[in-house]
Design a protein around this motif. Structure first.
Motif, mmCIF file in Angstrom:
data_model
loop_
_atom_site.group_PDB
_atom_site.id
_atom_site.type_symbol
_atom_site.label_atom_id
_atom_site.label_comp_id
_atom_site.label_asym_id
_atom_site.label_seq_id
_atom_site.Cartn_x
_atom_site.Cartn_y
_atom_site.Cartn_z
ATOM 1 N N GLN A 156 -49.349 -28.172 47.849
ATOM 2 C CA GLN A 156 -50.652 -27.650 48.098
ATOM 3 C C GLN A 156 -50.707 -27.411 49.628
ATOM 4 O O GLN A 156 -50.263 -28.216 50.270
ATOM 5 N N ALA A 257 -57.994 -25.097 48.592
ATOM 6 C CA ALA A 257 -56.513 -25.962 48.361
ATOM 7 C C ALA A 257 -55.915 -24.575 47.626
ATOM 8 O O ALA A 257 -56.493 -24.409 46.547
ATOM 9 N N GLU A 259 -52.602 -23.715 45.281
ATOM 10 C CA GLU A 259 -51.644 -24.358 44.645
ATOM 11 C C GLU A 259 -50.641 -23.397 43.572
ATOM 12 O O GLU A 259 -51.267 -22.418 43.436
#
Length: 376
Positions: A156, A257, A259
């Protein structure tokens, strides 16, 4: 449901039965003693049932697919009150629908999850000055866009903005599901000037045992992007421009975040009976963004919700303008204004509606069960 939390390994050690009221700490703590794991939530306080019904991103997903792909059987109370065991050979249509279809089909009381050998893993955490944000995105994209994506990667890149301090922080949480300190795949993050840089070896159970989140107000939304550090940087610039001068009473902390969503992860689904998420390995690697906010003062909620919607619309426009916006919306990150089930595509949505009407013709779970995203 919290009392339905028993966890039991089968005789061969190939699967574990988990009550739907368990949290992932229960599962990892139990399996750790057998040097096994199952694909599940990264925060151990997350509920087993909710994560699995929405798909589920795991530390192990590049190796074994979505967490829902690891479900080999469900015990379900159907709308007519009967108890059914669901698998590839018993009600296979419902089996597939439960893999990402949410709470539309019944009350799941138990999951049987595939297990796999797993020892310790490494945790690599980096904190950077905001001046390094572009370089951090480049390092992230080098990993996320790699056609030979390392299946032991769980990564992340995070942005956090405090409205009270008017300050950004930039981080990378770089896990590796082998006990390897400073794995080569994260060398790009290691090479950057950092505020802090730590690496340690830990068990899955210890890593998942996070502190409870404070009981504050939350906002969530999500989008999926193609792999592009340039688009990530443009999103950051848009976020900064939109949020910098917004400071409601009590303050708000914004968290973003990024990812990886690698094609190798998606290729695991077909071998386990498939899911309904509508994603194909041929689409190539992508990135999932979790857009969230946390604040203490409920009197500021309306203003924060509006600011959140406006800011989210702005970054969607950026991604679309760059040609990098993908249709997929990850259900477990989606906000109430989003339509994650529709984002799976028309074929998946029609399939979900068909299965719902077959097993719940009067719409018990559409009309009498609050919460979740409905298919009707």
């Amino acid at each position: 449901m919290g009392h339905l939390n028993a966890t039991a390994l089968n005789e061969k050690g190939t699967s574990v039965a988990v009550g739907a009221g368990a949290v992932w700490n229960d599962v990892y703590g139990y399996l750790d003693g057998f040097n096994l794991a199952a694909a599940g939530g990264r925060n151990g306080l997350v509920g087993v049932g909710g994560l699995l019904l929405g798909g589920g991103i795991s530390h192990f997903s590049p190796r074994v697919g979505w967490a829902c792909d690891g479900v080999v059987g469900y015990e379900v109370v159907l709308a007519n009150g009967t108890l059914a065991n669901i698998s590839t050979t018993s009600h296979p249509d419902l089996y597939r629908a439960l893999k990402g279809g949410g709470n539309n089909f019944g009350v799941v009381t138990r999951y049987e999850l595939k297990t796999f050998p797993q020892g310790n893993m490494s945790v690599n955490t980096f904190s950077y000055d905001v001046s390094q944000v572009g370089a951090v995105f480049d390092a992230f994209n080098d990993v996320a866009a790699d056609p030979n994506f390392d299946p032991y990667v769980s990564l992340q890149a995070g942005l956090l903005y405090s409205s009270a301090a008017k300050a950004w922080s930039v981080s990378a949480s770089a896990y590796y599901t082998k006990p390897v300190l400073h794995p080569e795949v994260y060398s790009g993050f290691e090479a950057l000037p950092s505020i802090s840089n730590t690496s340690s070896i830990t068990s899955v159970a210890s890593l998942a045992a996070e502190n409870p989140t404070p009981p504050l107000n939350w906002l969530f939304a999500t989008l999926t992007l193609g792999t592009s550090s340039e688009t990530m940087l443009d999103i950051f610039k848009t976020l900064n421009g939109s949020l910098y001068d917004f400071n409601p009473a009590g303050g708000v902390t914004w968290n973003f975040a990024f990812e990886p969503l690698p094609s190798v992860m998606l290729s695991k689904s077909a071998a386990t009976g498939g899911n309904v998420l509508g994603l194909n390995p041929e689409d190539g690697n992508a990135i999932v963004l979790l857009f969230s906010a946390l604040w203490p003062n409920s009197s500021s909620s309306d203003a924060i919700y509006q600011q959140g919607r406006d800011t989210f619309a702005a970054i969607e426009k950026v991604a679309e303008g760059k040609g990098e916006l993908r249709k997929f919306e990850y259900l477990n990150y989606a906000g109430p204004h989003q339509t994650p089930l529709a984002s799976y595509g028309a074929d998946s949505l029609n399939f979900l509606r068909h299965v719902s009407k077959k097993y719940d013709p009067t719409g018990v779970f559409q009309h009498k069960v609050p919460g979740g995203f409905k298919v009707w």
